[in-house]
Design a protein around this motif. Structure first.
Motif, short mmCIF file in Angstrom:
data_model
loop_
_atom_site.label_atom_id
_atom_site.label_comp_id
_atom_site.label_asym_id
_atom_site.label_seq_id
_atom_site.Cartn_x
_atom_site.Cartn_y
_atom_site.Cartn_z
N MET B 15 -4.52 14.96 17.39
CA MET B 15 -5.56 15.95 17.09
C MET B 15 -5.18 16.67 15.81
O MET B 15 -4.30 17.51 15.79
CB MET B 15 -5.73 16.90 18.26
CG MET B 15 -6.30 16.15 19.47
SD MET B 15 -6.90 17.22 20.76
CE MET B 15 -8.35 17.96 20.02
N GLN B 17 -5.17 19.16 12.87
CA GLN B 17 -5.59 20.54 12.62
C GLN B 17 -5.52 20.80 11.13
O GLN B 17 -4.80 20.15 10.39
CB GLN B 17 -4.74 21.53 13.41
CG GLN B 17 -3.24 21.45 13.14
CD GLN B 17 -2.79 22.12 11.87
OE1 GLN B 17 -3.42 23.06 11.41
NE2 GLN B 17 -1.70 21.63 11.29
N PHE B 22 -8.65 22.82 14.90
CA PHE B 22 -8.84 21.38 15.02
C PHE B 22 -10.03 20.90 14.19
O PHE B 22 -11.04 21.57 14.10
CB PHE B 22 -9.12 20.99 16.47
CG PHE B 22 -7.90 20.96 17.33
CD1 PHE B 22 -6.74 20.32 16.91
CD2 PHE B 22 -7.91 21.55 18.59
CE1 PHE B 22 -5.62 20.27 17.71
CE2 PHE B 22 -6.79 21.51 19.40
CZ PHE B 22 -5.64 20.87 18.96
N GLY B 26 -10.90 15.16 16.46
CA GLY B 26 -9.90 15.18 17.53
C GLY B 26 -10.56 15.22 18.91
O GLY B 26 -10.14 14.52 19.84
N ALA B 46 -2.42 14.55 24.25
CA ALA B 46 -2.75 14.83 22.85
C ALA B 46 -1.48 15.24 22.14
O ALA B 46 -0.60 15.85 22.74
CB ALA B 46 -3.78 15.96 22.77
N ALA B 61 -7.33 21.62 23.57
CA ALA B 61 -7.16 20.19 23.84
C ALA B 61 -7.32 19.90 25.33
O ALA B 61 -7.93 18.90 25.71
CB ALA B 61 -5.79 19.72 23.35
#
Lengths: 261, 337
Positions: B15, B17, B22, B26, B46, B61
């Motif tokens: 994911m 960022q 994010f 993602g 993740a 997440a």
């Protein structure tokens, strides 16, 4: 400064036609060209050589006809070219291709900079540059829009989603270039004649010290299991109206059906 | 080097960022990762690499579908750095040994993923637009466009792990966020040796007037050579504003110096997938189509009825954009009222 450039011969995507009946790609008769982004890579190498002196060597891995692509590079001013061509290389995926290129670079020995195009227009993977840099253990900066080199350090403008990052990177280094970095020059008549006469050196697998354990189809971790034509949308609704206001209203009616206005 | 097939287990999603938030891709990957994890009967994890904000990111997440979050958090990871991120992610993959690993096909994702794959001596499928399961061996089947989107290829990675792919943003739906979901945060210290980072980020340069991130835009209005003059990009901007969208362009308009390259859609520019893409005065060269033909709805406005852009358009107006665009903008604004 010793500069290496990786290029690929690709079908000219600008010449690709879609069969209007079957909606599929017409593969016959598409001419081969130097991957457009790689032309920028060669140009960048020539520009850096003009500033810093040194030598530009262009490498490609490909079948016998890829020698033509190397001749184009000689015609615009590359000092040397190397054609990596061997049945053993056939069927290589990006990682196996990178192993071939990395082995050739090691055979060459000394270099300061490797330049490649940001991606090839046939596969569009953008993976061979970074994978080769990784195998060689050198740093990389991808997607670059400008580069200046002073005292063994490159200051680079890298194109990102929302703007540019200015990055400092030491040589030896691999960079991949975008189209906006420069305007590739055209070959001179003299350059073309010289290129036509040139013998293109071919490097085979055993010369660079790779075997089918490292490269080619069997050594490639990925396998293509299916190739098919994309599903194309059926013909859309085309509005032809003399009056632009009427045309717009018809379009908005459609968009409101989709809940978009 | 690589990971043994017998040991590989679980699906991992990277994911990405950016400044502690994010990117949407993602979450889109979590949706696909969840699908794979449920099919394989395994865990969905993740990985988050960040300079700050770790706990907050982890919570998101989980809400997006992750069972577990591997967190690499520290000063060295404030901004994407090829060497640092490749090191951290590869070490994490070696430690936790996922069977499948999905990353976003963003600028940084496509910079990082090939190096991670090469370091692990595994296969990587670039810029996928389809993810499925190959029934025979239970492998991930990655489908991707090649040749400017004119041929599709399905690719597997039978004998190396993890099976890796970068996935094109905006192709897959972002899953519904479930605020009640939580999970375990596993902090991972990659123990990066000093001197790993060889490149150094100096500063950002954002050209004036550039609207961020076409890749994640829901609404794009693009202008091409048919605009005639750079001033006419105002017509494009006005319509984009009316729809709450962003401005794109064809290569011709960039080459003419009318607009910054960051707006360019197509093979030499950006690949986009908005809900609505409006092409104005763009003939539709194959390289342009490659960058936008996965848009949900394509609208073409062009005075040449034979322009190739109409072959991919869902709706089209054959007409002069100088006449059509002001009316369209006015009507859209009126309806928004």
């Amino acid at each position: 400064m010793d500069i290496l450039v990786f290029i690929k011969q690709v079908p000219d995507i600008g010449e690709v036609k879609i069969d209007p009946e079957t909606k599929t790609l017409i593969r016959q008769g598409i001419p081969s060209v130097v991957n457009p982004f790689d032309k920028n890579a060669v140009e960048e190498a020539l520009l850096q050589r003009e500033k810093h002196g040194g030598k530009v060597t262009v490498l490609t891995m490909g079948p016998p006809q890829a020698a033509e692509a190397l001749k184009e590079c000689l015609a615009v001013g590359a000092d040397e070219v190397i054609h990596l061509s061997d049945m053993t290389f056939g069927g290589s995926d990006t990682l196996a291709t990178s192993r071939v290129l990395a082995a050739a670079v090691r055979k060459i020995g000394k270099f300061d900079l490797i330049i490649c195009g940001k991606q090839a227009t046939d596969g569009d993977t953008a993976q061979v540059g970074p994978e080769t840099a990784e195998i060689l253990g050198i740093p990389q900066v991808t997607n670059i829009a400008a580069m200046e080199i002073n005292d063994g350090v490159a200051t680079i403008k890298r194109e990102e989603e929302c703007g540019y990052a200015i990055i400092k990177a030491p040589l030896p280094l691999l960079v991949s270039v975008t189209k906006i970095i420069n305007e590739p020059r055209l070959p001179s008549i003299k350059g073309r004649m010289k290129a036509n006469r040139a013998e293109i050196p071919v490097w085979k697998a055993d010369y660079i010290g790779v075997t089918k354990e490292d490269v080619g189809l069997k050594a490639s971790p990925t396998r293509v299991v299916k190739i098919f034509n994309p599903v194309r949308k059926s013909q859309g609704e085309i509005i032809r109206e003399e009056n632009a206001q009427v045309a717009v209203e018809k379009l908005l009616e459609k968009l409101s059906e989709h809940g978009l206005v | 080097m690589g990971i043994a097939i017998e040991e590989a287990k679980g699906i991992l999603v990277y994911m990405e960022q950016n400044f502690g938030a994010f990117r949407n891709v993602g979450f889109e990957l979590l949706g696909q990762g969840r699908m794979l994890a449920d099919k394989f009967g395994c865990e969905l994890a993740a990985v988050v690499v960040t300079g700050e904000n770790g706990e907050k990111l982890a919570a998101q997440a989980f809400q997006g579908g992750a069972d577990k979050v591997y967190m690499v958090e520290g000063k060295d990871y404030e901004r994407y750095n090829t060497d640092a991120y490749v090191y951290a992610v590869t070490e994490l993959v070696k430690e936790y040994k996922p069977e499948g690993f999905l990353l976003g096909a963003t600028v940084d994702g496509r910079d990082m993923a090939p190096r991670v794959a090469a370091r692990l001596a595994t296969g990587l499928c670039a810029d996928c637009t389809g993810i499925g399961v190959e029934e025979e061996k239970g492998l991930i089947a990655w489908t991707r466009p090649t040749f400017g989107g004119n041929i599709m290829a399905t690719i597997i990675c039978p004998d190396a792990r993890p099976q890796m792919g970068t996935v094109r943003p905006k192709v897959f739906k972002k899953p519904e966020m479930d605020a009640s979901r939580t999970g375990e945060v596993v902090r991972f210290d990659p123990k990066m040796p000093a001197g790993t980072m060889r490149t150094e980020f100096l500063r950002e340069e954002i050209p004036e007037g550039v609207v961020c991130n076409l890749e994640e835009a829901e609404f794009i209005v693009s202008g091409g050579r048919g605009l005639g003059t750079p001033e006419n990009f105002k017509l494009i901007e006005d319509l984009a504003n009316a729809f709450g969208g962003v401005v794109g362009s064809s290569r011709a308009a960039v080459d003419a110096g009318w607009i910054n390259h960051l707006h360019q859609v197509g093979q030499s520019g950006k690949t986009v997938g908005p809900k609505v893409y409006i092409a104005c005065g763009i003939s539709g060269a194959i390289q342009h189509l490659a960058g936008m033909n996965s848009s949900d709805i394509i609208i073409a406005i062009n005075k040449d009825p034979d322009a190739p852009i109409f072959t991919v358009a869902d709706y089209g107006i054959v007409g002069d954009l100088h006449e059509v665009l002001p009316i369209l903008t006015k009507e859209v604004n009126k309806r928004k009222g």
